[in-house]
Scaffold this active site. Structure first.
Site, short mmCIF file in Angstrom:
data_model
loop_
_atom_site.label_atom_id
_atom_site.label_comp_id
_atom_site.label_asym_id
_atom_site.label_seq_id
_atom_site.Cartn_x
_atom_site.Cartn_y
_atom_site.Cartn_z
N ASP A 61 -20.64 2.49 -10.42
CA ASP A 61 -22.04 1.89 -9.85
C ASP A 61 -21.30 0.91 -8.77
O ASP A 61 -20.82 -0.03 -9.17
CB ASP A 61 -22.81 1.44 -10.54
CG ASP A 61 -24.51 1.16 -9.90
OD1 ASP A 61 -24.15 0.47 -8.93
OD2 ASP A 61 -25.45 1.40 -10.27
N ASN A 89 -19.58 5.26 1.87
CA ASN A 89 -20.61 6.08 2.21
C ASN A 89 -21.86 5.93 1.35
O ASN A 89 -22.84 6.13 1.85
CB ASN A 89 -19.94 7.60 2.15
CG ASN A 89 -21.10 8.59 1.85
OD1 ASN A 89 -21.81 9.10 2.96
ND2 ASN A 89 -21.61 9.18 0.77
N TYR A 170 -34.47 -0.82 5.44
CA TYR A 170 -33.15 0.14 5.23
C TYR A 170 -32.38 -0.10 6.52
O TYR A 170 -31.24 -0.20 6.21
CB TYR A 170 -33.52 1.74 5.26
CG TYR A 170 -32.26 2.74 5.53
CD1 TYR A 170 -31.49 3.15 4.50
CD2 TYR A 170 -32.36 3.06 6.75
CE1 TYR A 170 -30.41 3.99 4.72
CE2 TYR A 170 -31.09 4.27 7.19
CZ TYR A 170 -30.26 4.43 6.16
OH TYR A 170 -29.11 5.18 6.29
N LYS A 174 -28.41 -1.95 6.93
CA LYS A 174 -27.49 -1.28 7.82
C LYS A 174 -26.97 -2.01 9.00
O LYS A 174 -25.61 -2.21 9.14
CB LYS A 174 -27.82 -0.01 8.25
CG LYS A 174 -28.10 1.16 7.23
CD LYS A 174 -26.73 1.68 6.26
CE LYS A 174 -26.87 2.57 5.44
NZ LYS A 174 -25.51 3.10 4.87
N VAL A 203 -29.18 13.85 9.05
CA VAL A 203 -28.45 15.04 8.34
C VAL A 203 -29.41 15.55 7.13
O VAL A 203 -29.90 14.73 6.52
CB VAL A 203 -27.07 14.54 7.75
CG1 VAL A 203 -26.32 15.57 7.11
CG2 VAL A 203 -26.28 13.94 8.60
N1 LIG Z 1 -28.98 11.54 5.80
C1 LIG Z 1 -28.94 11.42 6.95
O1 LIG Z 1 -29.68 11.55 8.02
C2 LIG Z 1 -28.27 9.81 6.91
C3 LIG Z 1 -28.52 9.40 8.39
C4 LIG Z 1 -27.83 8.16 8.72
C5 LIG Z 1 -27.05 7.40 7.66
N2 LIG Z 1 -27.14 8.06 6.49
C6 LIG Z 1 -25.96 7.32 5.38
O2 LIG Z 1 -25.33 8.34 5.01
C7 LIG Z 1 -24.67 7.81 3.60
C8 LIG Z 1 -24.92 9.02 2.74
O3 LIG Z 1 -26.18 9.40 2.48
P1 LIG Z 1 -26.54 10.84 2.24
O4 LIG Z 1 -27.56 11.16 3.36
O5 LIG Z 1 -25.49 11.90 1.98
O6 LIG Z 1 -27.69 10.55 1.10
P2 LIG Z 1 -27.61 10.89 -0.46
O7 LIG Z 1 -27.65 12.48 -0.63
O8 LIG Z 1 -29.01 10.44 -0.94
O9 LIG Z 1 -26.32 10.40 -1.18
C9 LIG Z 1 -26.27 9.10 -1.33
C10 LIG Z 1 -25.26 8.76 -2.31
O10 LIG Z 1 -24.90 7.37 -2.60
C11 LIG Z 1 -24.80 7.24 -4.01
N3 LIG Z 1 -25.33 5.82 -4.27
C12 LIG Z 1 -26.27 5.26 -4.08
N4 LIG Z 1 -26.42 3.91 -4.53
C13 LIG Z 1 -25.34 3.84 -5.26
C14 LIG Z 1 -24.60 2.98 -6.28
N5 LIG Z 1 -25.36 1.78 -6.43
N6 LIG Z 1 -23.48 3.12 -6.86
C15 LIG Z 1 -22.91 4.36 -6.58
N7 LIG Z 1 -23.37 5.22 -5.59
C16 LIG Z 1 -24.61 5.32 -5.23
C17 LIG Z 1 -25.76 8.31 -4.57
O11 LIG Z 1 -25.39 8.44 -5.89
P3 LIG Z 1 -26.21 9.25 -7.10
O12 LIG Z 1 -26.02 10.52 -6.91
O13 LIG Z 1 -25.70 8.70 -8.33
O14 LIG Z 1 -27.69 8.95 -6.68
C18 LIG Z 1 -25.40 9.51 -3.81
O15 LIG Z 1 -24.52 10.28 -4.09
C19 LIG Z 1 -25.67 6.81 3.30
O16 LIG Z 1 -25.06 5.45 3.43
C20 LIG Z 1 -26.78 6.87 4.34
O17 LIG Z 1 -27.48 5.41 4.60
C21 LIG Z 1 -27.68 9.10 6.16
#
Ligand SMILES: NC(=O)c1ccc[n+]([C@@H]2O[C@H](COP(=O)([O-])OP(=O)(O)OC[C@H]3O[C@@H](n4cnc5c(N)ncnc54)[C@H](OP(=O)(O)O)[C@@H]3O)[C@@H](O)[C@H]2O)c1
Length: 273
Positions: A61, A89, A170, A174, A203
């Site tokens: 974590d 990430n 959020y 960031k 995404v």
């Molecule tokens: N999706 C978009 O449109 C978008 C746009 C801009 C930026 N982002 C950024 O892209 C990155 C990946 O996001 P995603 O879209 O793939 O979202 P996601 O599917 O919700 O994945 C987020 C990941 O982060 C992990 N996480 C969260 N808190 C954590 C902690 N305390 N310790 C360890 N792992 C932790 C989660 O772990 P668990 O599986 O255990 O919950 C999950 O695997 C993030 O930084 C997000 O802000 C995403």
């Protein structure tokens, strides 16, 4: 043997980073997750990934300093004491501030405090510890690239110009994380370490699957603004498209090209969509 350390590798964009980087058997790919057994099971059931011996899953974590310290030590053992790339990430897209403007959250002060603390702990504090713990390995690495997965929501100019009200808490954390990237860059550029924040685009990973019809209408309004902002924007992209674009930004960016401490989109520009 380039080595990659990717946080938040259990699903979404992080899992896709694991998939794409591990497709080259010369790469050593280390993914950290909160539930190691569940991710190992997921990989063992993934026809493409199950036979890849270059994937290493560690449990951490990222808000737990001791867990990060153990992950850094395990990484040194796997790689022999060096690391080429960090992809910070892991992140949380909180639903509390996902739809309503910041002022509309004011009648829930305790939830504002709780959400902001969680976001700051995850996006800022955890990454400061992560970078400090892994820096000795990065300094022994060859590529020396540290990437923070940020968000175009953290751009104040875009926010002000297009009145982007959702995601206020959020986005603020960031933006703070982007400054952390700039500060590390200011210190380590002289050692050849590229620090860079990259937005992966919008995404589709299922964040809005439980939205109410009213919330979906809010997202619809946001998408309309996105289309005004960028004529090429036609909706969310897949993790595969996003990661392949971000990988190319990571590969092309360098201190020499002026990217040190910068904040770029998946296009390698300041256009987020
Ligand atoms: N999706 C978009 O449109 C978008 C746009 C801009 C930026 N982002 C950024 O892209 C990155 C990946 O996001 P995603 O879209 O793939 O979202 P996601 O599917 O919700 O994945 C987020 C990941 O982060 C992990 N996480 C969260 N808190 C954590 C902690 N305390 N310790 C360890 N792992 C932790 C989660 O772990 P668990 O599986 O255990 O919950 C999950 O695997 C993030 O930084 C997000 O802000 C995403």
């Amino acid at each position: 043997m380039p080595s990659y350390f990717i946080t938040g590798a259990a699903r979404g964009i992080g899992y896709e980073f694991i998939r794409q980087y591990s497709s080259d058997p010369n790469n050593t790919v280390i993914g950290t997750v909160r539930d190691k057994a569940a991710t190992i099971k997921k990989i063992s059931e993934d026809a493409e990934l199950k036979s890849r011996s270059n994937i290493h899953i560690l449990e951490a974590d990222i808000t737990n300093y001791d867990a990060l310290k153990n992950a850094a030590a395990e990484t040194a053992t796997i790689t022999g004491g060096s690391l080429d790339y960090i992809i910070a990430n892991a992140g949380i897209v909180t639903m509390f501030d996902a739809y309503d403007p910041i002022g509309a959250l004011g009648d829930r002060p305790d939830e504002i405090t709780k959400t902001l603390r969680l976001l700051f702990e995850t996006h800022v504090i955890a990454n400061v510890h992560l970078f400090n713990l892994l820096m000795p390995l990065i300094l022994h690495g060859k590529a020396k690239k540290v990437i923070l997965i940020s968000s175009g929501f953290a751009d104040p100019v875009f926010t002000a110009e297009f009145d982007i009200t959702p995601g206020s808490l959020y986005a603020s954390t960031k933006a703070a994380a982007n400054m952390i990237v700039a500060k590390y860059s200011a210190q380590y550029k002289k050692d050849g370490v590229l620090f860079l924040a990259v937005c992966p685009g919008m995404v589709e990973v299922g964040h809005y699957k439980d939205a109410t019809p009213e919330q979906i209408a809010n997202v619809g309004g946001l998408v309309t603004k996105f289309k005004e902002y960028s004529t090429r924007f036609s909706g969310p992209i897949t993790p595969e498209e996003s990661v392949s674009a971000v990988r190319s930004v990571i590969a092309n960016a360098s201190i020499e090209k002026g990217n040190a401490g910068d904040f770029l989109s998946h296009f390698g520009t300041k256009t987020w969509l």
